[in-house]
Design a protein around this motif. Structure first.
Motif, PDB file in Angstrom:
ATOM      1  N   SER A   1       0.823  -1.208   0.000  1.00 11.64           N
ATOM      2  CA  SER A   1       0.000   0.000   0.000  1.00 11.64           C
ATOM      3  C   SER A   1       0.862   1.266   0.000  1.00 11.64           C
ATOM      4  N   ALA A   2       1.962   1.231   0.760  1.00 10.04           N
ATOM      5  CA  ALA A   2       2.864   2.388   0.772  1.00 10.04           C
ATOM      6  C   ALA A   2       3.464   2.615  -0.616  1.00 10.04           C
ATOM      7  N   ASP A   3       3.795   1.538  -1.311  1.00 10.38           N
ATOM      8  CA  ASP A   3       4.325   1.651  -2.678  1.00 10.38           C
ATOM      9  C   ASP A   3       3.285   2.262  -3.610  1.00 10.38           C
ATOM     10  N   VAL A   4       2.040   1.777  -3.506  1.00 10.80           N
ATOM     11  CA  VAL A   4       0.954   2.321  -4.338  1.00 10.80           C
ATOM     12  C   VAL A   4       0.776   3.802  -4.049  1.00 10.80           C
ATOM     13  N   CYS A   5       0.737   4.151  -2.773  1.00  7.53           N
ATOM     14  CA  CYS A   5       0.561   5.539  -2.353  1.00  7.53           C
ATOM     15  C   CYS A   5       1.664   6.428  -2.929  1.00  7.53           C
ATOM     16  N   TYR A   6       2.897   6.001  -2.773  1.00  6.59           N
ATOM     17  CA  TYR A   6       4.043   6.793  -3.233  1.00  6.59           C
ATOM     18  C   TYR A   6       4.026   6.953  -4.748  1.00  6.59           C
ATOM     19  N   ASP A   7       3.676   5.894  -5.471  1.00  2.08           N
ATOM     20  CA  ASP A   7       3.653   5.945  -6.935  1.00  2.08           C
ATOM     21  C   ASP A   7       2.504   6.809  -7.447  1.00  2.08           C
ATOM     22  N   GLU A   8       1.337   6.672  -6.813  1.00  2.00           N
ATOM     23  CA  GLU A   8       0.169   7.430  -7.276  1.00  2.00           C
ATOM     24  C   GLU A   8       0.351   8.930  -7.069  1.00  2.00           C
ATOM     25  N   MET A   9       1.052   9.314  -6.005  1.00  3.09           N
ATOM     26  CA  MET A   9       1.241  10.734  -5.725  1.00  3.09           C
ATOM     27  C   MET A   9       2.087  11.428  -6.780  1.00  3.09           C
ATOM     28  N   LYS A  10       2.935  10.663  -7.447  1.00  6.39           N
ATOM     29  CA  LYS A  10       3.822  11.264  -8.439  1.00  6.39           C
ATOM     30  C   LYS A  10       3.061  11.895  -9.596  1.00  6.39           C
ATOM     31  N   GLY A  11       1.838  11.445  -9.829  1.00  3.77           N
ATOM     32  CA  GLY A  11       1.058  11.979 -10.949  1.00  3.77           C
ATOM     33  C   GLY A  11       0.164  13.134 -10.568  1.00  3.77           C
ATOM     34  N   ILE A  12       0.295  13.642  -9.331  1.00  2.00           N
ATOM     35  CA  ILE A  12      -0.548  14.750  -8.873  1.00  2.00           C
ATOM     36  C   ILE A  12       0.358  15.931  -8.548  1.00  2.00           C
TER      37      ILE A  12
ATOM     38  N   SER B   1      -9.206   0.595  -3.248  1.00  2.00           N
ATOM     39  CA  SER B   1      -9.759   1.837  -2.696  1.00  2.00           C
ATOM     40  C   SER B   1      -8.708   2.938  -2.674  1.00  2.00           C
ATOM     41  N   LEU B   2      -7.462   2.558  -2.385  1.00  2.00           N
ATOM     42  CA  LEU B   2      -6.373   3.528  -2.362  1.00  2.00           C
ATOM     43  C   LEU B   2      -6.164   4.137  -3.746  1.00  2.00           C
ATOM     44  N   LYS B   3      -6.144   3.297  -4.761  1.00  2.00           N
ATOM     45  CA  LYS B   3      -5.976   3.790  -6.131  1.00  2.00           C
ATOM     46  C   LYS B   3      -7.143   4.674  -6.536  1.00  2.00           C
ATOM     47  N   GLU B   4      -8.361   4.266  -6.178  1.00  2.00           N
ATOM     48  CA  GLU B   4      -9.529   5.084  -6.513  1.00  2.00           C
ATOM     49  C   GLU B   4      -9.460   6.431  -5.815  1.00  2.00           C
ATOM     50  N   GLY B   5      -9.022   6.423  -4.549  1.00  2.00           N
ATOM     51  CA  GLY B   5      -8.907   7.665  -3.805  1.00  2.00           C
ATOM     52  C   GLY B   5      -7.944   8.637  -4.456  1.00  2.00           C
ATOM     53  N   PHE B   6      -6.785   8.141  -4.876  1.00  2.00           N
ATOM     54  CA  PHE B   6      -5.824   9.025  -5.536  1.00  2.00           C
ATOM     55  C   PHE B   6      -6.313   9.453  -6.915  1.00  2.00           C
ATOM     56  N   GLY B   7      -7.081   8.604  -7.580  1.00  2.00           N
ATOM     57  CA  GLY B   7      -7.682   9.009  -8.856  1.00  2.00           C
ATOM     58  C   GLY B   7      -8.627  10.177  -8.666  1.00  2.00           C
ATOM     59  N   ARG B   8      -9.407  10.146  -7.593  1.00  2.00           N
ATOM     60  CA  ARG B   8     -10.325  11.257  -7.307  1.00  2.00           C
ATOM     61  C   ARG B   8      -9.556  12.517  -6.904  1.00  2.00           C
ATOM     62  N   ILE B   9      -8.470  12.353  -6.135  1.00  4.51           N
ATOM     63  CA  ILE B   9      -7.659  13.526  -5.774  1.00  4.51           C
ATOM     64  C   ILE B   9      -7.070  14.166  -7.030  1.00  4.51           C
ATOM     65  N   LYS B  10      -6.622  13.344  -7.955  1.00  2.99           N
ATOM     66  CA  LYS B  10      -6.077  13.874  -9.204  1.00  2.99           C
ATOM     67  C   LYS B  10      -7.146  14.623  -9.981  1.00  2.99           C
ATOM     68  N   SER B  11      -8.349  14.064 -10.058  1.00  2.00           N
ATOM     69  CA  SER B  11      -9.449  14.742 -10.755  1.00  2.00           C
ATOM     70  C   SER B  11      -9.784  16.063 -10.070  1.00  2.00           C
ATOM     71  N   PHE B  12      -9.765  16.058  -8.736  1.00  2.00           N
ATOM     72  CA  PHE B  12     -10.038  17.273  -7.972  1.00  2.00           C
ATOM     73  C   PHE B  12      -9.003  18.343  -8.295  1.00  2.00           C
ATOM     74  N   TYR B  13      -7.739  17.950  -8.306  1.00  2.00           N
ATOM     75  CA  TYR B  13      -6.687  18.915  -8.640  1.00  2.00           C
ATOM     76  C   TYR B  13      -6.874  19.475 -10.041  1.00  2.00           C
ATOM     77  N   GLN B  14      -7.159  18.600 -11.000  1.00  2.00           N
ATOM     78  CA  GLN B  14      -7.327  19.058 -12.375  1.00  2.00           C
ATOM     79  C   GLN B  14      -8.482  20.045 -12.522  1.00  2.00           C
ATOM     80  N   LYS B  15      -9.540  19.852 -11.748  1.00  2.00           N
ATOM     81  CA  LYS B  15     -10.666  20.778 -11.801  1.00  2.00           C
ATOM     82  C   LYS B  15     -10.314  22.139 -11.214  1.00  2.00           C
TER      83      LYS B  15
END
Length: 418
Positions: free
Chosen positions: A321-332, A399-413
Protein backbone atom coordinates in the motif's frame (compact mmCIF):
# COMPACT_ATOMS: atom_id res chain seq x y z
CA UNK A 1 -38.34 32.40 29.95
CA UNK A 2 -35.31 34.65 29.40
CA UNK A 3 -35.35 35.88 33.01
CA UNK A 4 -35.89 32.34 34.26
CA UNK A 5 -32.85 31.09 32.31
CA UNK A 6 -30.67 33.59 34.13
CA UNK A 7 -31.26 31.70 37.38
CA UNK A 8 -29.19 28.74 36.24
CA UNK A 9 -25.68 28.96 37.65
CA UNK A 10 -23.96 26.23 35.69
CA UNK A 11 -21.82 26.83 32.60
CA UNK A 12 -19.87 24.42 30.36
CA UNK A 13 -16.13 24.04 30.68
CA UNK A 14 -15.02 25.75 27.46
CA UNK A 15 -11.56 24.22 27.78
CA UNK A 16 -13.01 20.84 26.79
CA UNK A 17 -14.37 22.05 23.45
CA UNK A 18 -11.19 24.00 22.76
CA UNK A 19 -9.08 20.89 23.35
CA UNK A 20 -11.46 18.62 21.41
CA UNK A 21 -11.40 20.86 18.36
CA UNK A 22 -7.68 20.26 17.78
CA UNK A 23 -7.86 16.47 17.95
CA UNK A 24 -7.83 14.34 14.81
CA UNK A 25 -11.32 13.10 15.60
CA UNK A 26 -12.61 16.65 15.94
CA UNK A 27 -11.09 17.79 12.63
CA UNK A 28 -12.19 14.68 10.72
CA UNK A 29 -15.73 15.04 12.04
CA UNK A 30 -15.82 18.60 10.68
CA UNK A 31 -14.53 17.42 7.30
CA UNK A 32 -16.96 14.50 7.11
CA UNK A 33 -19.86 16.88 7.73
CA UNK A 34 -19.10 18.34 4.29
CA UNK A 35 -19.74 15.07 2.43
CA UNK A 36 -22.34 15.37 -0.32
CA UNK A 37 -25.24 13.03 0.45
CA UNK A 38 -26.08 12.98 -3.27
CA UNK A 39 -22.72 11.42 -4.15
CA UNK A 40 -23.41 7.68 -4.36
CA UNK A 41 -19.74 6.70 -4.58
CA UNK A 42 -18.22 5.06 -1.50
CA UNK A 43 -16.33 7.41 0.80
CA UNK A 44 -12.56 6.82 0.61
CA UNK A 45 -11.16 7.13 4.19
CA UNK A 46 -7.59 8.41 3.83
CA UNK A 47 -7.81 10.48 7.01
CA UNK A 48 -7.36 8.07 9.91
CA UNK A 49 -5.53 4.84 10.60
CA UNK A 50 -8.18 2.16 11.06
CA UNK A 51 -7.72 -0.55 8.45
CA UNK A 52 -9.94 -3.00 10.38
CA UNK A 53 -12.94 -2.15 8.17
CA UNK A 54 -11.21 -3.79 5.18
CA UNK A 55 -11.34 -7.62 5.00
CA UNK A 56 -7.71 -7.90 3.91
CA UNK A 57 -6.67 -6.37 7.25
CA UNK A 58 -8.69 -8.73 9.45
CA UNK A 59 -7.03 -9.62 12.75
CA UNK A 60 -5.76 -13.12 13.41
CA UNK A 61 -8.25 -15.85 14.40
CA UNK A 62 -6.01 -16.52 17.39
CA UNK A 63 -7.00 -13.12 18.80
CA UNK A 64 -10.69 -13.78 18.16
CA UNK A 65 -10.47 -17.18 19.83
CA UNK A 66 -8.60 -15.74 22.82
CA UNK A 67 -11.43 -13.27 23.45
CA UNK A 68 -14.09 -15.99 23.19
CA UNK A 69 -12.10 -18.27 25.48
CA UNK A 70 -11.68 -15.50 28.06
CA UNK A 71 -15.41 -14.73 28.08
CA UNK A 72 -16.50 -18.37 28.28
CA UNK A 73 -14.09 -19.11 31.11
CA UNK A 74 -16.10 -16.80 33.41
CA UNK A 75 -12.80 -15.95 35.12
CA UNK A 76 -12.79 -12.35 33.94
CA UNK A 77 -16.21 -10.98 34.85
CA UNK A 78 -14.82 -9.20 37.91
CA UNK A 79 -13.31 -5.80 38.47
CA UNK A 80 -9.69 -5.54 37.44
CA UNK A 81 -6.90 -4.30 39.71
CA UNK A 82 -6.25 -0.68 38.78
CA UNK A 83 -2.84 -1.55 37.31
CA UNK A 84 -4.24 -4.50 35.31
CA UNK A 85 -4.49 -8.23 35.94
CA UNK A 86 -1.22 -9.98 36.69
CA UNK A 87 -1.22 -12.56 33.82
CA UNK A 88 -1.67 -9.79 31.24
CA UNK A 89 1.07 -7.65 32.79
CA UNK A 90 3.45 -10.60 32.83
CA UNK A 91 2.70 -11.40 29.19
CA UNK A 92 3.29 -7.80 28.09
CA UNK A 93 6.56 -7.67 30.05
CA UNK A 94 7.74 -10.84 28.29
CA UNK A 95 6.58 -9.57 24.88
CA UNK A 96 8.44 -6.28 25.19
CA UNK A 97 11.53 -7.88 26.75
CA UNK A 98 12.17 -9.81 23.54
CA UNK A 99 13.55 -6.57 22.04
CA UNK A 100 15.46 -5.35 25.09
CA UNK A 101 18.91 -6.05 26.61
CA UNK A 102 17.28 -6.53 30.03
CA UNK A 103 14.13 -8.16 31.38
CA UNK A 104 10.99 -6.26 32.30
CA UNK A 105 8.80 -7.53 35.13
CA UNK A 106 5.05 -7.35 35.66
CA UNK A 107 5.68 -4.50 38.11
CA UNK A 108 6.97 -2.40 35.20
CA UNK A 109 3.67 -2.73 33.30
CA UNK A 110 0.43 -0.77 33.76
CA UNK A 111 -2.58 -1.63 31.60
CA UNK A 112 -4.57 1.22 30.07
CA UNK A 113 -7.60 1.86 27.89
CA UNK A 114 -5.58 1.88 24.70
CA UNK A 115 -2.55 4.06 24.12
CA UNK A 116 -4.81 7.09 24.52
CA UNK A 117 -5.21 6.54 28.25
CA UNK A 118 -1.49 5.82 28.54
CA UNK A 119 -0.92 9.33 27.15
CA UNK A 120 -3.48 10.82 29.55
CA UNK A 121 -1.90 9.17 32.58
CA UNK A 122 1.66 10.09 31.55
CA UNK A 123 0.87 13.77 31.02
CA UNK A 124 -1.21 13.94 34.20
CA UNK A 125 1.69 12.51 36.22
CA UNK A 126 4.17 15.03 34.77
CA UNK A 127 1.91 18.09 35.00
CA UNK A 128 3.31 19.68 38.13
CA UNK A 129 2.90 23.51 38.29
CA UNK A 130 5.22 25.29 35.86
CA UNK A 131 6.34 22.15 34.01
CA UNK A 132 6.71 21.92 30.25
CA UNK A 133 6.97 19.06 27.78
CA UNK A 134 8.67 18.83 24.39
CA UNK A 135 6.49 17.59 21.52
CA UNK A 136 7.37 16.81 17.89
CA UNK A 137 6.08 18.90 14.98
CA UNK A 138 4.42 17.30 13.07
CA UNK A 139 3.06 14.99 15.72
CA UNK A 140 -0.06 13.44 17.25
CA UNK A 141 -2.33 16.29 18.44
CA UNK A 142 -3.87 14.35 21.31
CA UNK A 143 -0.71 15.25 23.25
CA UNK A 144 -1.41 18.96 22.78
CA UNK A 145 -5.06 18.52 23.72
CA UNK A 146 -4.31 16.60 26.92
CA UNK A 147 -1.45 18.92 27.87
CA UNK A 148 -3.78 21.91 27.59
CA UNK A 149 -6.34 20.12 29.73
CA UNK A 150 -3.68 19.49 32.38
CA UNK A 151 -2.18 23.02 32.21
CA UNK A 152 1.10 21.52 31.02
CA UNK A 153 3.09 23.89 28.82
CA UNK A 154 3.95 22.55 25.35
CA UNK A 155 7.14 23.40 23.44
CA UNK A 156 7.53 22.11 19.90
CA UNK A 157 10.65 20.83 18.17
CA UNK A 158 10.76 20.14 14.45
CA UNK A 159 11.11 16.87 12.62
CA UNK A 160 13.23 17.37 9.50
CA UNK A 161 11.69 16.10 6.22
CA UNK A 162 15.01 16.46 4.42
CA UNK A 163 16.55 13.97 6.89
CA UNK A 164 13.79 11.36 6.85
CA UNK A 165 11.84 13.25 9.56
CA UNK A 166 14.61 12.90 12.15
CA UNK A 167 14.50 14.99 15.33
CA UNK A 168 16.18 18.40 15.15
CA UNK A 169 18.41 17.67 18.14
CA UNK A 170 19.97 21.14 18.33
CA UNK A 171 16.51 22.71 18.50
CA UNK A 172 15.52 20.41 21.34
CA UNK A 173 18.48 21.42 23.47
CA UNK A 174 17.66 25.08 22.88
CA UNK A 175 14.03 24.58 23.96
CA UNK A 176 14.64 22.76 27.22
CA UNK A 177 15.03 24.46 30.58
CA UNK A 178 14.92 23.56 34.28
CA UNK A 179 11.12 23.05 34.09
CA UNK A 180 11.22 20.62 31.18
CA UNK A 181 9.91 17.21 32.27
CA UNK A 182 10.03 15.04 29.17
CA UNK A 183 10.36 14.69 25.42
CA UNK A 184 7.89 12.68 23.30
CA UNK A 185 9.29 10.44 20.57
CA UNK A 186 6.81 8.71 18.24
CA UNK A 187 8.50 5.81 16.46
CA UNK A 188 7.47 4.39 14.02
CA UNK A 189 6.21 7.80 13.13
CA UNK A 190 2.68 9.11 13.14
CA UNK A 191 2.13 11.18 11.01
CA UNK A 192 5.33 10.84 8.98
CA UNK A 193 5.73 7.12 8.33
CA UNK A 194 9.35 7.44 9.47
CA UNK A 195 11.44 4.84 11.31
CA UNK A 196 14.40 6.08 13.33
CA UNK A 197 17.77 4.36 13.17
CA UNK A 198 19.52 2.89 16.21
CA UNK A 199 22.15 5.63 15.93
CA UNK A 200 19.58 8.44 15.96
CA UNK A 201 17.65 6.88 18.86
CA UNK A 202 20.83 6.64 20.91
CA UNK A 203 21.57 10.32 20.27
CA UNK A 204 18.08 11.20 21.52
CA UNK A 205 18.61 9.13 24.67
CA UNK A 206 22.01 10.73 25.36
CA UNK A 207 20.58 14.20 24.84
CA UNK A 208 17.68 13.49 27.19
CA UNK A 209 20.15 12.29 29.83
CA UNK A 210 22.14 15.51 29.54
CA UNK A 211 18.95 17.50 29.96
CA UNK A 212 17.77 15.34 32.88
CA UNK A 213 14.39 14.55 31.32
CA UNK A 214 12.26 11.46 30.69
CA UNK A 215 11.76 10.05 27.19
CA UNK A 216 8.12 9.23 26.48
CA UNK A 217 8.35 6.59 23.75
CA UNK A 218 5.07 6.33 21.84
CA UNK A 219 5.46 2.94 20.15
CA UNK A 220 1.86 2.13 19.28
CA UNK A 221 3.08 1.18 15.76
CA UNK A 222 5.86 -1.06 17.06
CA UNK A 223 7.21 -3.50 14.44
CA UNK A 224 4.98 -2.09 11.67
CA UNK A 225 8.04 -1.36 9.53
CA UNK A 226 8.74 -2.27 5.91
CA UNK A 227 11.68 -0.13 4.83
CA UNK A 228 15.43 -0.34 5.36
CA UNK A 229 15.32 0.55 9.08
CA UNK A 230 14.14 -2.08 11.61
CA UNK A 231 12.11 -1.05 14.63
CA UNK A 232 14.29 -0.18 17.63
CA UNK A 233 12.40 0.41 20.90
CA UNK A 234 13.57 3.37 22.95
CA UNK A 235 13.67 1.03 25.93
CA UNK A 236 16.94 -0.38 24.51
CA UNK A 237 18.51 2.79 25.90
CA UNK A 238 16.78 2.55 29.30
CA UNK A 239 20.14 2.30 31.05
CA UNK A 240 21.06 5.71 29.60
CA UNK A 241 17.79 7.56 30.31
CA UNK A 242 14.51 6.58 32.01
CA UNK A 243 11.86 5.73 29.42
CA UNK A 244 8.08 5.57 29.64
CA UNK A 245 7.02 3.25 26.82
CA UNK A 246 3.44 3.62 25.55
CA UNK A 247 1.89 0.96 23.36
CA UNK A 248 -1.12 -1.21 22.60
CA UNK A 249 -2.38 -4.14 20.56
CA UNK A 250 -4.52 -1.76 18.46
CA UNK A 251 -2.31 -1.37 15.41
CA UNK A 252 -0.13 -4.46 15.16
CA UNK A 253 -3.13 -6.75 15.68
CA UNK A 254 -5.54 -4.44 13.74
CA UNK A 255 -8.03 -4.13 16.63
CA UNK A 256 -8.20 -0.41 17.57
CA UNK A 257 -11.68 -0.84 19.04
CA UNK A 258 -10.53 -3.35 21.67
CA UNK A 259 -8.91 -0.53 23.64
CA UNK A 260 -6.11 -2.35 25.43
CA UNK A 261 -2.81 -0.54 25.86
CA UNK A 262 0.04 -0.20 28.27
CA UNK A 263 2.31 2.23 30.04
CA UNK A 264 5.66 0.60 30.82
CA UNK A 265 8.61 1.86 32.85
CA UNK A 266 11.66 0.89 30.78
CA UNK A 267 14.11 1.89 33.45
CA UNK A 268 16.56 -0.76 34.71
CA UNK A 269 18.29 1.79 36.98
CA UNK A 270 15.07 2.46 38.91
CA UNK A 271 15.14 6.25 38.44
CA UNK A 272 11.37 6.46 37.95
CA UNK A 273 10.77 4.53 41.17
CA UNK A 274 13.23 6.62 43.16
CA UNK A 275 11.66 9.87 41.95
CA UNK A 276 8.17 8.54 42.83
CA UNK A 277 6.95 8.71 39.22
CA UNK A 278 5.89 5.04 39.50
CA UNK A 279 3.96 5.79 42.69
CA UNK A 280 2.21 8.68 40.94
CA UNK A 281 1.28 6.48 37.94
CA UNK A 282 -0.40 4.04 40.32
CA UNK A 283 -2.18 6.90 42.07
CA UNK A 284 -3.46 8.25 38.75
CA UNK A 285 -4.79 4.83 37.76
CA UNK A 286 -6.53 4.57 41.15
CA UNK A 287 -8.77 7.49 40.14
CA UNK A 288 -9.20 6.36 36.55
CA UNK A 289 -10.81 3.41 34.77
CA UNK A 290 -9.56 0.13 33.31
CA UNK A 291 -9.72 -1.88 30.09
CA UNK A 292 -12.44 -4.54 30.06
CA UNK A 293 -11.24 -7.43 32.22
CA UNK A 294 -12.13 -10.15 29.70
CA UNK A 295 -9.92 -8.47 27.08
CA UNK A 296 -7.11 -8.28 29.62
CA UNK A 297 -7.68 -11.98 30.22
CA UNK A 298 -7.16 -12.66 26.51
CA UNK A 299 -3.86 -10.78 26.32
CA UNK A 300 -1.52 -13.67 27.28
CA UNK A 301 -2.91 -15.94 24.57
CA UNK A 302 -2.92 -13.14 21.97
CA UNK A 303 0.72 -12.25 22.62
CA UNK A 304 2.01 -15.78 23.04
CA UNK A 305 0.09 -17.62 20.31
CA UNK A 306 0.10 -15.17 17.39
CA UNK A 307 2.53 -16.51 14.81
CA UNK A 308 4.95 -14.56 12.67
CA UNK A 309 3.02 -15.37 9.49
CA UNK A 310 0.23 -13.02 10.57
CA UNK A 311 2.65 -10.17 11.23
CA UNK A 312 4.41 -10.79 7.92
CA UNK A 313 1.06 -10.61 6.14
CA UNK A 314 0.15 -7.27 7.71
CA UNK A 315 3.55 -5.64 7.08
CA UNK A 316 3.47 -7.03 3.53
CA UNK A 317 0.09 -5.39 2.91
CA UNK A 318 1.34 -2.10 4.34
CA UNK A 319 4.48 -2.26 2.20
CA UNK A 320 2.40 -2.78 -0.95
CA UNK A 321 0.00 0.00 0.00
CA UNK A 322 2.86 2.39 0.77
CA UNK A 323 4.33 1.65 -2.68
CA UNK A 324 0.95 2.32 -4.34
CA UNK A 325 0.56 5.54 -2.35
CA UNK A 326 4.04 6.79 -3.23
CA UNK A 327 3.65 5.94 -6.94
CA UNK A 328 0.17 7.43 -7.28
CA UNK A 329 1.24 10.73 -5.73
CA UNK A 330 3.82 11.26 -8.44
CA UNK A 331 1.06 11.98 -10.95
CA UNK A 332 -0.55 14.75 -8.87
CA UNK A 333 1.36 18.00 -9.31
CA UNK A 334 -0.02 19.83 -6.28
CA UNK A 335 1.40 17.34 -3.75
CA UNK A 336 4.96 16.18 -3.19
CA UNK A 337 6.29 13.54 -0.83
CA UNK A 338 9.73 14.35 0.67
CA UNK A 339 10.24 10.89 2.14
CA UNK A 340 8.74 7.54 1.21
CA UNK A 341 7.03 5.97 4.26
CA UNK A 342 8.91 3.13 5.93
CA UNK A 343 6.57 2.37 8.81
CA UNK A 344 3.26 2.98 10.61
CA UNK A 345 0.26 3.70 8.36
CA UNK A 346 0.79 7.30 7.27
CA UNK A 347 2.71 9.65 5.03
CA UNK A 348 3.09 13.43 5.08
CA UNK A 349 2.90 15.28 1.76
CA UNK A 350 3.48 18.93 0.94
CA UNK A 351 0.53 20.78 -0.62
CA UNK A 352 1.25 23.50 -3.18
CA UNK A 353 -1.82 25.74 -3.13
CA UNK A 354 -0.24 28.19 -5.63
CA UNK A 355 -1.00 25.70 -8.40
CA UNK A 356 -4.73 25.87 -7.70
CA UNK A 357 -7.22 28.57 -8.51
CA UNK A 358 -9.57 28.62 -5.52
CA UNK A 359 -7.91 26.62 -2.74
CA UNK A 360 -6.78 28.80 0.15
CA UNK A 361 -4.94 26.31 2.34
CA UNK A 362 -4.81 22.70 3.49
CA UNK A 363 -8.10 22.88 5.41
CA UNK A 364 -9.88 24.40 2.44
CA UNK A 365 -8.43 21.66 0.23
CA UNK A 366 -9.69 18.91 2.55
CA UNK A 367 -13.17 20.38 3.00
CA UNK A 368 -13.72 20.82 -0.73
CA UNK A 369 -12.18 17.43 -1.54
CA UNK A 370 -14.68 15.78 0.82
CA UNK A 371 -17.61 17.65 -0.68
CA UNK A 372 -16.69 17.17 -4.33
CA UNK A 373 -15.00 13.74 -4.36
CA UNK A 374 -16.04 11.98 -1.12
CA UNK A 375 -12.39 11.52 -0.14
CA UNK A 376 -11.34 12.21 3.45
CA UNK A 377 -7.78 13.47 4.04
CA UNK A 378 -6.40 15.08 7.19
CA UNK A 379 -5.11 18.68 6.85
CA UNK A 380 -1.51 19.05 7.98
CA UNK A 381 -2.34 21.91 10.35
CA UNK A 382 -4.03 19.28 12.55
CA UNK A 383 -0.64 17.68 13.17
CA UNK A 384 1.38 20.91 13.25
CA UNK A 385 2.25 21.70 9.61
CA UNK A 386 0.09 24.10 7.63
CA UNK A 387 -0.29 23.37 3.92
CA UNK A 388 0.69 19.76 4.33
CA UNK A 389 -1.57 16.69 4.30
CA UNK A 390 -1.48 13.48 6.30
CA UNK A 391 -2.63 10.52 4.22
CA UNK A 392 -3.15 6.97 5.45
CA UNK A 393 -2.34 4.11 3.09
CA UNK A 394 -3.73 1.42 5.41
CA UNK A 395 -6.68 0.56 3.20
CA UNK A 396 -7.15 -2.02 0.47
CA UNK A 397 -5.21 -1.28 -2.74
CA UNK A 398 -8.24 -0.80 -5.01
CA UNK A 399 -9.76 1.84 -2.70
CA UNK A 400 -6.37 3.53 -2.36
CA UNK A 401 -5.98 3.79 -6.13
CA UNK A 402 -9.53 5.08 -6.51
CA UNK A 403 -8.91 7.67 -3.81
CA UNK A 404 -5.82 9.02 -5.54
CA UNK A 405 -7.68 9.01 -8.86
CA UNK A 406 -10.32 11.26 -7.31
CA UNK A 407 -7.66 13.53 -5.77
CA UNK A 408 -6.08 13.87 -9.20
CA UNK A 409 -9.45 14.74 -10.76
CA UNK A 410 -10.04 17.27 -7.97
CA UNK A 411 -6.69 18.91 -8.64
CA UNK A 412 -7.33 19.06 -12.38
CA UNK A 413 -10.67 20.78 -11.80
CA UNK A 414 -9.07 23.39 -9.54
CA UNK A 415 -5.69 23.79 -11.30
CA UNK A 416 -4.72 27.24 -12.52
CA UNK A 417 -4.78 27.62 -16.29
CA UNK A 418 -1.21 27.96 -17.51
Amino acid sequence: MENEAKKWRFRPNEAINTAADITIRGVLNAIMSCLDSEDKRPVIPLGHGDPSVFPCFRTTKIADEAIVEAVRSAKFNCYSPTVGILPARKAIAEYLSLDLPYKLSADDVFLTLGCTQAIEVTLSVLARPGANILLPRPGFPFYEARAAFSNLEVRHFDLLPSKGWEVDLDAVEALADDNTAAIVIINPGNPCGSVFTYKHMKKIAEMARRLGIIVIADEVYDHLTFGSNPFVPMGVFGSIVPVLTLGSISKRWIVPGWRVGWLVTSDPNGVLKDTKIVECITGCLNISTDPATFIQGAIPHILERTNQDFFNKITGLLRQSADVCYDEMKGIECITCPHKPEGSMFVMVKLNTSLMEDINDDMDFCLKLAKEESVIVLPGRSVGLKNWLRITFAIEASSLKEGFGRIKSFYQKHAKIQ
